[in-house]
Design a protein around this motif. Structure first.
Motif, PDB file in Angstrom:
ATOM      1  N   UNK A  70       0.843  -1.202   0.000  1.00 51.58           N
ATOM      2  CA  UNK A  70       0.000   0.000   0.000  1.00 51.58           C
ATOM      3  C   UNK A  70       0.880   1.254   0.000  1.00 51.58           C
ATOM      4  N   UNK A  71       0.425   2.289  -0.686  1.00 50.33           N
ATOM      5  CA  UNK A  71       1.220   3.522  -0.792  1.00 50.33           C
ATOM      6  C   UNK A  71       1.037   4.438   0.408  1.00 50.33           C
ATOM      7  N   UNK A  72       0.134   4.079   1.304  1.00 47.77           N
ATOM      8  CA  UNK A  72      -0.092   4.814   2.547  1.00 47.77           C
ATOM      9  C   UNK A  72      -0.539   6.257   2.282  1.00 47.77           C
ATOM     10  N   UNK A  82      -3.971   2.876   4.347  1.00 45.84           N
ATOM     11  CA  UNK A  82      -3.480   3.704   5.450  1.00 45.84           C
ATOM     12  C   UNK A  82      -3.153   2.833   6.656  1.00 45.84           C
ATOM     13  N   UNK A  83      -2.624   1.641   6.363  1.00 43.34           N
ATOM     14  CA  UNK A  83      -2.309   0.680   7.426  1.00 43.34           C
ATOM     15  C   UNK A  83      -0.954   0.943   8.074  1.00 43.34           C
ATOM     16  N   UNK A  84      -0.056   1.622   7.352  1.00 50.86           N
ATOM     17  CA  UNK A  84       1.295   1.859   7.857  1.00 50.86           C
ATOM     18  C   UNK A  84       2.239   0.695   7.626  1.00 50.86           C
ATOM     19  N   UNK A  85       1.750  -0.402   7.059  1.00 49.02           N
ATOM     20  CA  UNK A  85       2.574  -1.604   6.894  1.00 49.02           C
ATOM     21  C   UNK A  85       3.812  -1.359   6.031  1.00 49.02           C
ATOM     22  N   UNK A  86       3.701  -0.488   5.025  1.00 54.88           N
ATOM     23  CA  UNK A  86       4.825  -0.249   4.121  1.00 54.88           C
ATOM     24  C   UNK A  86       5.999   0.438   4.819  1.00 54.88           C
TER      25      UNK A  86
END
Length: 174
Positions: A70-72, A82-86
């Protein structure tokens, strides 16, 4: 050969999986994981959440990996973007663990957030080698005050190692 498709993150390896069949299928006791293993010819595809698939794979497994996290950006208010995983270093350390020394990693990023992604990759131990661009002309502005997107940066990095895997640029031209 093994290919992992974990969400939108995946990799390709020329080595055979070393984990036991029960581990590869996500059976560690208790509730079964929501992962699947698909074998096509001599390729194995692992389908599932990255954080659930990678822990079951052995160290130094992949020759290379392509990732589209995800590009956040919080795109249209979607929680998946908007998970912050990246930007979580622990995620990239797990990717680092399953890659062979000298292997390359290509990671797509958002034009406004790729610098944070690059920082996370570097803190996880990867060497940043270059940034390439995926250019397109069909993006749409996310609001009246925004520019129309026309590119996505792709970060090229490498797991340090004595043996450097070849990029085979001529063999992969379009």
């Amino acid at each position: 050969k093994t290919q992992a498709a974990a969400g939108r993150m995946g990799g390709l390896s020329t080595s055979k999986p070393k984990a036991s069949a029960s581990r590869r299928n996500g059976n560690k006791g208790g509730r079964p994981r929501k992962t699947r293993t698909l074998i096509i010819g001599n390729h194995t595809i692992h389908i599932g959440n990255l954080l659930k698939v990678l822990p079951d794979l052995p160290d130094n497994h992949f020759d290379g990996l392509l990732s589209d996290p995800p590009y956040e950006l919080g795109f249209m208010g979607k929680t998946w973007d908007s998970s912050g995983i990246a930007f979580k270093v622990r995620v990239w350390r797990e990717v680092y663990r399953v890659m062979k020394p000298g292997a390359y990693l290509l990671v797509f990023g958002g034009s406004r957030t790729f610098y944070r992604l690059a920082d996370s990759l570097e803190r996880a131990g990867f060497e940043l080698r270059d940034v390439i661009m995926w250019l397109y002309g069909q993006g749409f502005p996310k609001g009246k005050a925004n520019l129309k997107p026309a590119y996505e940066p792709v970060i090229l990095c490498r797991k340090p190692g004595v043996k450097v895997m070849p990029l085979n640029i001529d063999g992969n031209r379009i």
